[in-house]
Design an enzyme around this catalytic site. Structure first.
Site, short mmCIF file in Angstrom:
data_model
loop_
_atom_site.label_atom_id
_atom_site.label_comp_id
_atom_site.label_asym_id
_atom_site.label_seq_id
_atom_site.Cartn_x
_atom_site.Cartn_y
_atom_site.Cartn_z
N ASP A 68 -24.57 -45.77 -2.73
CA ASP A 68 -25.28 -44.69 -3.43
C ASP A 68 -26.79 -44.88 -3.28
OD1 ASP A 68 -25.43 -46.91 -5.10
OD2 ASP A 68 -24.35 -46.01 -6.75
N HIS A 139 -18.61 -44.50 -14.24
CA HIS A 139 -18.86 -44.00 -12.88
C HIS A 139 -18.58 -45.09 -11.84
CE1 HIS A 139 -23.47 -45.05 -13.06
NE2 HIS A 139 -22.82 -46.03 -12.49
C1 GLP Z 1 -25.30 -48.25 -11.21
C2 GLP Z 1 -24.91 -47.93 -9.76
C3 GLP Z 1 -23.55 -48.45 -9.39
C4 GLP Z 1 -23.34 -49.80 -10.04
C5 GLP Z 1 -23.22 -49.58 -11.52
C6 GLP Z 1 -23.06 -50.86 -12.34
O1 GLP Z 1 -25.85 -47.15 -11.87
N1 GLP Z 1 -24.96 -46.55 -9.41
O2 GLP Z 1 -23.43 -48.52 -8.01
O3 GLP Z 1 -22.17 -50.38 -9.53
O4 GLP Z 1 -24.24 -48.75 -12.02
O5 GLP Z 1 -24.24 -51.62 -12.33
P1 GLP Z 1 -24.33 -53.06 -12.97
O6 GLP Z 1 -23.56 -53.97 -12.08
O7 GLP Z 1 -25.81 -53.39 -12.99
O8 GLP Z 1 -23.74 -52.99 -14.34
#
Ligand code: GLP
Length: 245
Positions: A68, A139
């Protein structure tokens, strides 16, 4: 089917994640893999880089797909998810840029860029593995709720929850880009294997909703319940010490 691997803590999660990826690389050195940014996988990438230094793995033939990206930021913006992936994974593992499929968020025609991405996935015969983190609102990538399982790679509006959780990287909430491109649910869910990595108590509620709640576009990660080969790698605090499946 969802296979759950629970680890004592984040360090053990990272070792376990690196074991998993080392296994994938050994079985298919040129595997096509989508990798996430976010905090959760960083220790796994550090562990892989360490194993590379010790000569235990060779990741140079991996074909890497970007998960993304924020829309409309300059290509070299240090806050771009691509630069993050480059410095955390691509460069430490010595993966040549010719093996990397990037989401072109600066193209004048983002829709065409999305189609080109999906075409690149098709051209390699689909992904061998989707490595995914879990958003606080369920998500996957930036497939924000509601997202249907057949949604393709596309431009999305970020939800307030995602803007809030990403504000720490931008200094303030109102500096976070409002739109992004995400690899579609279709691409991610049809990978031959999925590895979901989840760490921290703040993910506990959404993790259980994703794996045990109703399968619904309102929790995009809940569609993982329908995917044939899913491994969920979570530390004890994310799962909850008192809860046994
Ligand atoms: C973000 C990204 C994702 C990521 C998720 C979790 O917003 N768009 O690709 O996997 O949230 O992030 P984290 O591992 O910092 O909790």
């Amino acid at each position: 089917m969802v296979r759950l691997i629970l680890t004592e803590d984040y360090e053990a999660l990272c070792r376990s994640g690196a074991d998993f990826l080392a296994g994938v690389i050994a079985a298919k050195p040129d595997a096509a893999v989508v990798f996430p940014t976010g905090e959760t996988p960083m220790g796994i990438y550090r562990e892989l880089a360490e194993r590379l230094r010790r000569g235990e793995i060779d990741a140079t033939r991996l074909r890497v797909f970007q998960l993304d990206e924020y829309l409309g930021i300059p290509p070299d913006d240090h806050r771009s998810l691509f630069r993050w992936m480059e410095s955390a994974l691509i460069s430490p593992l010595g993966i040549p840029m010719t093996n990397v499929v990037r989401l072109s968020v600066n193209s004048s025609d983002p829709e065409a860029a999305c189609q080109a991405y999906d075409e690149a996935v098709r051209a390699v015969g689909g992904l061998d593995l989707s490595v995914l983190g879990l958003g606080p609102n369920g998500h996957l990538g930036f497939n924000e709720p509601p997202s249907k399982p057949d949604s393709t790679t596309r431009v999305v509006e970020l939800t307030e929850e995602s803007i809030y959780s990403n504000a720490r990287y931008w200094g303030a909430r109102d500096r976070v880009p409002r739109r992004a491109i995400t690899a579609g649910m279709d691409v991610l869910l049809s990978a031959r294997q999925v590895l979901l990595v989840v760490s921290g108590e703040h993910k506990r509620d959404i993790l259980h909703r994703a794996l045990e709640g109703p399968v619904t576009p309102d929790v995009p990660a809940s569609y993982l319940q329908l995917v044939p080969d899913v491994t969920v790698l979570a530390d004890r605090v994310a799962w909850g010490p008192e809860r046994v499946r």
